[in-house]
Scaffold this motif. Sequence first.
Motif, PDB file in Angstrom:
ATOM      1  N   GLY A  67      -9.717 -23.399  49.606  1.00 63.17           N
ATOM      2  CA  GLY A  67     -10.124 -24.798  49.679  1.00 63.17           C
ATOM      3  C   GLY A  67      -9.839 -25.374  51.044  1.00 63.17           C
ATOM      4  N   ALA A  68     -10.785 -26.144  51.535  1.00 64.31           N
ATOM      5  CA  ALA A  68     -10.607 -26.765  52.846  1.00 64.31           C
ATOM      6  C   ALA A  68     -10.848 -28.265  52.768  1.00 64.31           C
ATOM      7  N   GLY A  69     -10.515 -28.853  51.631  1.00 65.14           N
ATOM      8  CA  GLY A  69     -10.700 -30.285  51.461  1.00 65.14           C
ATOM      9  C   GLY A  69     -12.108 -30.660  51.053  1.00 65.14           C
ATOM     10  N   HIS A  70     -12.949 -29.673  50.754  1.00 63.40           N
ATOM     11  CA  HIS A  70     -14.321 -29.934  50.355  1.00 63.40           C
ATOM     12  C   HIS A  70     -14.467 -29.772  48.847  1.00 63.40           C
ATOM     13  N   ARG A  71     -15.573 -30.275  48.320  1.00 61.60           N
ATOM     14  CA  ARG A  71     -15.813 -30.178  46.885  1.00 61.60           C
ATOM     15  C   ARG A  71     -16.024 -28.736  46.463  1.00 61.60           C
ATOM     16  N   PHE A  72     -16.703 -27.951  47.311  1.00 60.37           N
ATOM     17  CA  PHE A  72     -17.038 -26.569  46.971  1.00 60.37           C
ATOM     18  C   PHE A  72     -16.404 -25.608  47.974  1.00 60.37           C
ATOM     19  N   ASN A  73     -15.870 -24.522  47.474  1.00 59.63           N
ATOM     20  CA  ASN A  73     -15.323 -23.472  48.338  1.00 59.63           C
ATOM     21  C   ASN A  73     -16.447 -22.509  48.707  1.00 59.63           C
ATOM     22  N   LYS A  74     -16.731 -22.412  49.988  1.00 55.07           N
ATOM     23  CA  LYS A  74     -17.793 -21.521  50.459  1.00 55.07           C
ATOM     24  C   LYS A  74     -17.174 -20.287  51.114  1.00 55.07           C
ATOM     25  N   LEU A  75     -17.822 -19.149  50.884  1.00 55.06           N
ATOM     26  CA  LEU A  75     -17.347 -17.911  51.500  1.00 55.06           C
ATOM     27  C   LEU A  75     -17.965 -17.773  52.887  1.00 55.06           C
ATOM     28  N   THR A  76     -17.487 -18.614  53.766  1.00 53.97           N
ATOM     29  CA  THR A  76     -17.911 -18.546  55.157  1.00 53.97           C
ATOM     30  C   THR A  76     -17.292 -17.312  55.820  1.00 53.97           C
ATOM     31  N   ILE A  77     -17.727 -17.038  57.026  1.00 59.31           N
ATOM     32  CA  ILE A  77     -17.144 -15.915  57.770  1.00 59.31           C
ATOM     33  C   ILE A  77     -15.639 -16.131  57.939  1.00 59.31           C
ATOM     34  N   THR A  78     -15.251 -17.365  58.262  1.00 56.72           N
ATOM     35  CA  THR A  78     -13.830 -17.671  58.428  1.00 56.72           C
ATOM     36  C   THR A  78     -13.066 -17.478  57.127  1.00 56.72           C
ATOM     37  N   MET A  79     -13.631 -17.956  56.004  1.00 54.02           N
ATOM     38  CA  MET A  79     -12.966 -17.808  54.713  1.00 54.02           C
ATOM     39  C   MET A  79     -12.778 -16.340  54.359  1.00 54.02           C
ATOM     40  N   LEU A  80     -13.804 -15.526  54.558  1.00 54.10           N
ATOM     41  CA  LEU A  80     -13.701 -14.104  54.233  1.00 54.10           C
ATOM     42  C   LEU A  80     -12.611 -13.429  55.068  1.00 54.10           C
ATOM     43  N   LYS A  81     -12.559 -13.751  56.346  1.00 56.50           N
ATOM     44  CA  LYS A  81     -11.535 -13.159  57.212  1.00 56.50           C
ATOM     45  C   LYS A  81     -10.138 -13.602  56.790  1.00 56.50           C
ATOM     46  N   GLU A  82     -10.000 -14.878  56.417  1.00 56.66           N
ATOM     47  CA  GLU A  82      -8.686 -15.366  56.007  1.00 56.66           C
ATOM     48  C   GLU A  82      -8.270 -14.785  54.662  1.00 56.66           C
ATOM     49  N   LEU A  83      -9.219 -14.629  53.743  1.00 56.48           N
ATOM     50  CA  LEU A  83      -8.895 -13.989  52.467  1.00 56.48           C
ATOM     51  C   LEU A  83      -8.408 -12.558  52.693  1.00 56.48           C
ATOM     52  N   LYS A  84      -9.063 -11.857  53.582  1.00 53.71           N
ATOM     53  CA  LYS A  84      -8.661 -10.474  53.879  1.00 53.71           C
ATOM     54  C   LYS A  84      -7.248 -10.442  54.461  1.00 53.71           C
ATOM     55  N   ARG A  85      -6.956 -11.388  55.343  1.00 48.56           N
ATOM     56  CA  ARG A  85      -5.614 -11.450  55.942  1.00 48.56           C
ATOM     57  C   ARG A  85      -4.570 -11.832  54.894  1.00 48.56           C
ATOM     58  N   ALA A  86      -4.934 -12.758  53.999  1.00 56.27           N
ATOM     59  CA  ALA A  86      -3.986 -13.197  52.969  1.00 56.27           C
ATOM     60  C   ALA A  86      -3.674 -12.069  51.982  1.00 56.27           C
ATOM     61  N   VAL A  87      -4.698 -11.308  51.590  1.00 53.06           N
ATOM     62  CA  VAL A  87      -4.468 -10.169  50.694  1.00 53.06           C
ATOM     63  C   VAL A  87      -3.544  -9.155  51.359  1.00 53.06           C
ATOM     64  N   ALA A  88      -3.774  -8.879  52.643  1.00 52.20           N
ATOM     65  CA  ALA A  88      -2.911  -7.940  53.364  1.00 52.20           C
ATOM     66  C   ALA A  88      -1.479  -8.458  53.443  1.00 52.20           C
ATOM     67  N   GLU A  89      -1.326  -9.750  53.686  1.00 54.20           N
ATOM     68  CA  GLU A  89       0.016 -10.355  53.795  1.00 54.20           C
ATOM     69  C   GLU A  89       0.767 -10.245  52.474  1.00 54.20           C
ATOM     70  N   LEU A  90       0.105 -10.583  51.376  1.00 48.26           N
ATOM     71  CA  LEU A  90       0.783 -10.533  50.082  1.00 48.26           C
ATOM     72  C   LEU A  90       0.958  -9.106  49.582  1.00 48.26           C
TER      73      LEU A  90
END
Length: 259
Positions: free
Chosen positions: A20-43
């Motif tokens: 979530g980035a403060g918007h109504r809908f969560n979009k799988l933007t390029i930035t979101m996908l990269k951050e999800l990948k980093r978050a999965v690796a971190e956890l």
Amino acid sequence: MPYKKLRIEVKNRVGFILMGAGHRFNKLTITMLKELKRAVAELSRHPDVVCIVITGYPGESFAVGADIYQMVEFGPADGFSFAELGQSLFTAMEECPKPIIGALNGITMGGGCDLSLACDLRIASDALVIAHPGAKLGIITGFCGTQKLPRLVGKNFAREIFMTSEPYGAADALRMGLVDRVYPADEFWERVVAFAERTATASPAVLAMAKKAINASEDCDLKTGCALEAASFAYLFATSPERERMTGFLEGTANVFGS
């Protein structure tokens, strides 16, 4: 490096990835996908995390898919690169040794549906709306949905989902096998957290072995899969935490039933 599109919380052996980035809908933007990948690796590396939850809670959507404003400018090379990025995220999720729970709090569309398929378990709010609308938009998923969905729900339901682009509610998703559990919206997050915390009390080694063996069953023959299972079973007898769990279980049953 701080996250722009999501945040991470760790509590009671559970790692939460909150999109979530403060918007109504969560979009799988390029930035979101990269951050999800980093978050999965971190956890995946986090010593205090046994189980991971990915969600868009408390927002209105889990994920509504790719950002159409980005995709409308794509050429073929851009499309292929974007598909590779999404697929690399989902591969990282499947190779993560920790179980990943998709908490589908609301609208789950297109790539958001594919993101949920990469989770080991899917828990839905009864406010769920899930669909693959690509046929109406003139696109097809590039995030493995055409391959993973038939394996999960069967070819007939997969054809219906992809070819009609119809949205489905929680009851239909449960009937088709798209989700594993459905909770009322007003209880959803409390029930998700409790479920994740119960899962996180299990042996991390056993969870990792079970996830690896079950995922391998899609790609190997029965004999090879059974050999992998036997090797996993044998390995666990060499680890003291698992032996301590068995000893504790025996002591507990002796107290209840007598020796």
